[in-house]
Design an enzyme around this catalytic site. Structure first.
Site, PDB file in Angstrom:
ATOM      1  CG  ASP A   3      -1.887  -0.778  -3.382  1.00 37.30           C
ATOM      2  OD1 ASP A   3      -0.918  -0.483  -2.660  1.00 37.30           O
ATOM      3  OD2 ASP A   3      -2.978  -0.188  -3.336  1.00 37.30           O
ATOM      4  CD  GLN A  63       4.587   3.466   0.529  1.00 36.81           C
ATOM      5  OE1 GLN A  63       4.528   2.252   0.414  1.00 36.81           O
ATOM      6  NE2 GLN A  63       3.842   4.125   1.394  1.00 36.81           N
ATOM      7  CD  GLU A 121      -2.641   1.725   3.264  1.00 37.59           C
ATOM      8  OE1 GLU A 121      -2.609   2.839   3.819  1.00 37.59           O
ATOM      9  OE2 GLU A 121      -2.869   1.575   2.043  1.00 37.59           O
TER      10      GLU A 121
END
Length: 342
Positions: free
Chosen positions: A127, A273, A221
């Site tokens: 992230d 991912q 998300e």
């Protein structure tokens, strides 16, 4: 010196490269001995170990995941957890720990250091939301995977004249969505940092169809509509208090179809991912992080996290990396908006 190594939290391309660098330099340059703790903080908590030497790290550079295993175990949520960790470290003769992980794993490392455990942290998250470091390894791989998916989706979307909504990871920070969306030529990018107007999204989609191209919408998300609620799989929390996200892509596709009259489909990339071999950038960054981490341990510079600043690897206090998440600034998002709907 006998040094423990663990990997915690979500798996990530590049973890094995860090382990390899720590062990190879630690053994050959400093003569240290290593022990691997299995499954994140569950390893030192329950005394779960595996051998970790030169032989064990051969050939792991290109491998995704982690040879040590991982988990989201939080020892501070377990009665006597800290005492168990200290006892197991003493029993194993471990003088210091290298903890490789994201905000939760390194948050535990920060607290343990404050309680007298010798810890050095290595930042990991796809992230890219850890403070103090320009990039974390795993991010580049995740972006490239998402970008390739978007590239492939353009052709099928245009063939069928439909909107394709691509849901990517990003709970609180939309770095993957932003970078993958820009690199893949998405027509709309939606991030957790800024609530979106569904009507405006529908306008962008309609505008794209007017020039006879099919739109690609990339949504993180954790993105939320204006005055809306985050879409959840369920309300259950993990040991760090996180809910399981997912579903915003499907909800958005239904809204787009209803408001535009054009067919819309959803693609959820999910754990794709996280998996597979790391990119060259992530392999190099992971290796450099590992080399700097073992230098810090050898020098007794504990309570630090290695970080990328520009092109340099530096050391910063662990608390700087875990105290606050690094989110996408508004100006970075506004740079991307010029492409929306075109």
């Amino acid at each position: 010196m006998r040094i423990g190594v663990l990997t915690g939290g979500g798996d990530c391309p590049g973890l094995n490269a860090v382990i390899r660098a720590v062990v190879r330099k630690g053994v050959t340059a400093y003569g240290h001995e290593f022990v691997g703790f299995r499954d994140g903080w569950k390893g030192p908590l329950e005394g779960l170990t595996k051998p970790l030497g030169i032989a064990e790290v051969r050939g792991i550079l290109p491998r995704g995941g982690t040879i040590l295993g991982s988990s989201r175990t939080n020892p501070f949520k377990i009665d006597g957890g800290v005492e168990k960790i200290k006892a197991n470290l003493a029993e194993q003769g471990v003088d210091a720990l290298v903890a490789i992980g994201g905000e939760d794993t390194l948050g535990v490392a920060t607290k343990l250091h404050d309680l007298g455990v010798n810890v050095v942290g290595v930042p990991k998250t796809i992230d890219n939301d850890l403070n103090g470091t320009d990039y974390t390894f795993g991010f580049d791989t995740a972006v490239n995977i998402a970008m390739e998916a978007i590239d492939r989706l353009h052709t099928t979307a245009e063939s069928h004249h439909r909107t394709l909504v691509v849901e990517v990871m990003g709970r609180h920070a939309g770095w993957i969505a932003l970078h993958a969306g820009l690199a893949g030529g998405a027509n709309v990018i939606l991030l957790p940092e800024r609530k979106f107007d569904v009507e405006q999204v529908a306008t962008y989609v309609t505008k794209r169809f007017q020039v006879e191209y099919a739109p690609i919408v990339v949504v993180a998300e954790g993105a939320q509509p204006l005055d809306g609620q985050m879409v959840l799989h369920n309300q259950e929390l993990d040991s760090f208090g996180h809910v399981r996200l997912g579903g915003i892509g499907q909800w958005l596709a239904e809204q787009i179809e209803e408001k535009t009259g054009k067919e819309a489909r959803t693609v959820v990339l999910g754990h794709i991912q996280r998996g597979g071999t790391p990119t060259a950038f992530d392999r190099v960054l992971s290796t450099r992080f590992g080399l700097q981490a073992i230098d810090a341990v050898n020098e007794g510079d504990f309570g630090k996290m290695v970080a990328l600043r520009g092109t340099d690897i530096v050391r910063i206090p662990l608390i700087e990396g875990t105290g606050e998440l690094k989110t996408v600034p508004l100006e970075r998002y506004e740079e991307a908006e010029v492409f929306f709907g075109n």
